[in-house]
Design an enzyme around this catalytic site. Sequence first.
Site, PDB file in Angstrom:
ATOM      1  N   ARG A 102       0.878  -1.155  -0.012  1.00 12.77           N
ATOM      2  CA  ARG A 102      -0.064  -0.148   0.024  1.00 12.77           C
ATOM      3  C   ARG A 102       0.797   1.328  -0.169  1.00 12.77           C
ATOM      4  NH1 ARG A 102      -4.733   0.481   4.195  1.00 12.77           N
ATOM      5  NH2 ARG A 102      -3.247   0.660   5.674  1.00 12.77           N
ATOM      6  N   THR A 106      -1.484   7.491  -0.415  1.00 10.06           N
ATOM      7  CA  THR A 106      -2.559   6.978  -1.328  1.00 10.06           C
ATOM      8  C   THR A 106      -3.489   6.163  -0.725  1.00 10.06           C
ATOM      9  OG1 THR A 106      -1.806   6.120  -3.027  1.00 10.06           O
ATOM     10  CG2 THR A 106      -1.829   8.414  -3.212  1.00 10.06           C
ATOM     11  N   ASP A 198       0.579  -3.196  12.457  1.00  9.92           N
ATOM     12  CA  ASP A 198       1.062  -3.308  10.899  1.00  9.92           C
ATOM     13  C   ASP A 198       1.381  -4.884  10.994  1.00  9.92           C
ATOM     14  OD1 ASP A 198       2.720  -3.993   8.862  1.00  9.92           O
ATOM     15  OD2 ASP A 198       2.879  -1.784   8.625  1.00  9.92           O
ATOM     16  N   ASP A 201       4.958  -6.124   9.649  1.00 11.33           N
ATOM     17  CA  ASP A 201       5.981  -5.474  10.462  1.00 11.33           C
ATOM     18  C   ASP A 201       6.098  -6.658  11.725  1.00 11.33           C
ATOM     19  OD1 ASP A 201       7.229  -3.664   9.102  1.00 11.33           O
ATOM     20  OD2 ASP A 201       6.008  -2.160   9.954  1.00 11.33           O
TER      21      ASP A 201
HETATM   22  C1  PRP Z   1      -1.020  -4.627   4.468  1.00  9.48           C
HETATM   23  C2  PRP Z   1      -1.741  -5.768   4.303  1.00  9.48           C
HETATM   24  C3  PRP Z   1      -2.634  -5.886   3.173  1.00  9.48           C
HETATM   25  C4  PRP Z   1      -2.853  -4.546   3.025  1.00  9.48           C
HETATM   26  C5  PRP Z   1      -4.341  -4.230   3.288  1.00  9.48           C
HETATM   27  O1  PRP Z   1       0.109  -4.925   3.294  1.00  9.48           O
HETATM   28  O2  PRP Z   1      -1.203  -7.177   4.515  1.00  9.48           O
HETATM   29  O3  PRP Z   1      -1.973  -6.529   2.197  1.00  9.48           O
HETATM   30  O4  PRP Z   1      -2.069  -4.006   3.965  1.00  9.48           O
HETATM   31  O5  PRP Z   1      -4.650  -2.903   3.241  1.00  9.48           O
HETATM   32  P1  PRP Z   1      -5.830  -2.588   2.297  1.00  9.48           P
HETATM   33  O6  PRP Z   1      -6.987  -3.271   2.351  1.00  9.48           O
HETATM   34  O7  PRP Z   1      -5.998  -1.237   2.495  1.00  9.48           O
HETATM   35  O8  PRP Z   1      -5.417  -2.693   0.852  1.00  9.48           O
HETATM   36  P2  PRP Z   1       1.070  -3.653   3.396  1.00  9.48           P
HETATM   37  O9  PRP Z   1       0.604  -2.864   2.296  1.00  9.48           O
HETATM   38  O10 PRP Z   1       1.322  -2.967   4.671  1.00  9.48           O
HETATM   39  O11 PRP Z   1       2.378  -4.458   2.904  1.00  9.48           O
HETATM   40  P3  PRP Z   1       3.315  -5.467   3.604  1.00  9.48           P
HETATM   41  O12 PRP Z   1       2.211  -6.722   3.997  1.00  9.48           O
HETATM   42  O13 PRP Z   1       4.389  -6.002   2.785  1.00  9.48           O
HETATM   43  O14 PRP Z   1       3.659  -5.026   4.904  1.00  9.48           O
HETATM   44  N1  URA Z   2      -2.228  -3.253   6.926  1.00  8.00           N
HETATM   45  C1  URA Z   2      -1.979  -3.586   8.090  1.00  8.00           C
HETATM   46  O1  URA Z   2      -0.968  -4.544   8.452  1.00  8.00           O
HETATM   47  N2  URA Z   2      -2.667  -3.382   9.242  1.00  8.00           N
HETATM   48  C2  URA Z   2      -3.759  -2.626   9.198  1.00  8.00           C
HETATM   49  O2  URA Z   2      -4.404  -2.233  10.294  1.00  8.00           O
HETATM   50  C3  URA Z   2      -4.226  -2.133   7.935  1.00  8.00           C
HETATM   51  C4  URA Z   2      -3.560  -2.559   6.976  1.00  8.00           C
END
Ligand code: PRP
Ligand code: URA
Length: 207
Positions: A102, A106, A198, A201
């Site tokens: 994400r 945005t 998160d 993380d």
């Molecule tokens: C997180 C999560 C989803 C996304 C959800 O990933 O694992 O993929 O956010 O958010 P959305 O429904 O608003 O799209 P992130 O983009 O943080 O990436 P990561 O898993 O690499 O940390």
């Molecule tokens: N992605 C995450 O990892 N946590 C949230 O709460 C939303 C999006």
Amino acid sequence: MAVKVLDHALIKHKLTNIRKKETKTINFYQNVSEIAGLMAFEISRNFPLKEIEIETPVCTSTQYELASEITIVPILRAGLGMVDGIRGMIPTAKIAFIGLYRDEETLEPVEYYAKFPKDIASSIVLVVDPMLATGGSAIAAIDMLKRAGCQNINYVGLVGAPVGVNNLQTAHPDINIYLASLDEKLNEDGYIVPGLGDCGDRLFGTK
Ligand code: PRP
Ligand code: URA
């Protein structure tokens, strides 16, 4: 299709463990993996079976095995935390990968990787990602899978926000959505409330 919240005492218990901010990376990963395995057990209850003839040590017998390939599709990174638990339940499953993150400003998903098995179109697909926040990542992943010809698509998440569920249902009304919890809301930073922070993380110790 309606969202199904898998309301099970063990799932609730383990979800509480990952919601606690003091839970350390190794326990966080362990609990995510276990919840995913329990969810797979419930979701696969009515997967199609085919009859096969086998020899037991005693006689010939007609028994059953899964009729369709199953493909687990983690959305990188956090979806990786759900793969081992589901493989524990369905060891014959193939694994495909979708890389999305994400954009922090945005909240729009950005695609950076995709690798699918050749026969994915005929497979039962389990798209796995713990967090359904705005729904943007899930919608983009399912767009990619539909472009690859997939028809039987199931989204499996741990924690969803109502807005994300709505967006996903509107964009893809034909898929099944399974969650361990439908949470209260999304906050102004795009985090699910109460949520678990998160997830990427916390799974991989990157903060
Ligand atoms: C997180 C999560 C989803 C996304 C959800 O990933 O694992 O993929 O956010 O958010 P959305 O429904 O608003 O799209 P992130 O983009 O943080 O990436 P990561 O898993 O690499 O940390
Ligand atoms: N992605 C995450 O990892 N946590 C949230 O709460 C939303 C999006």
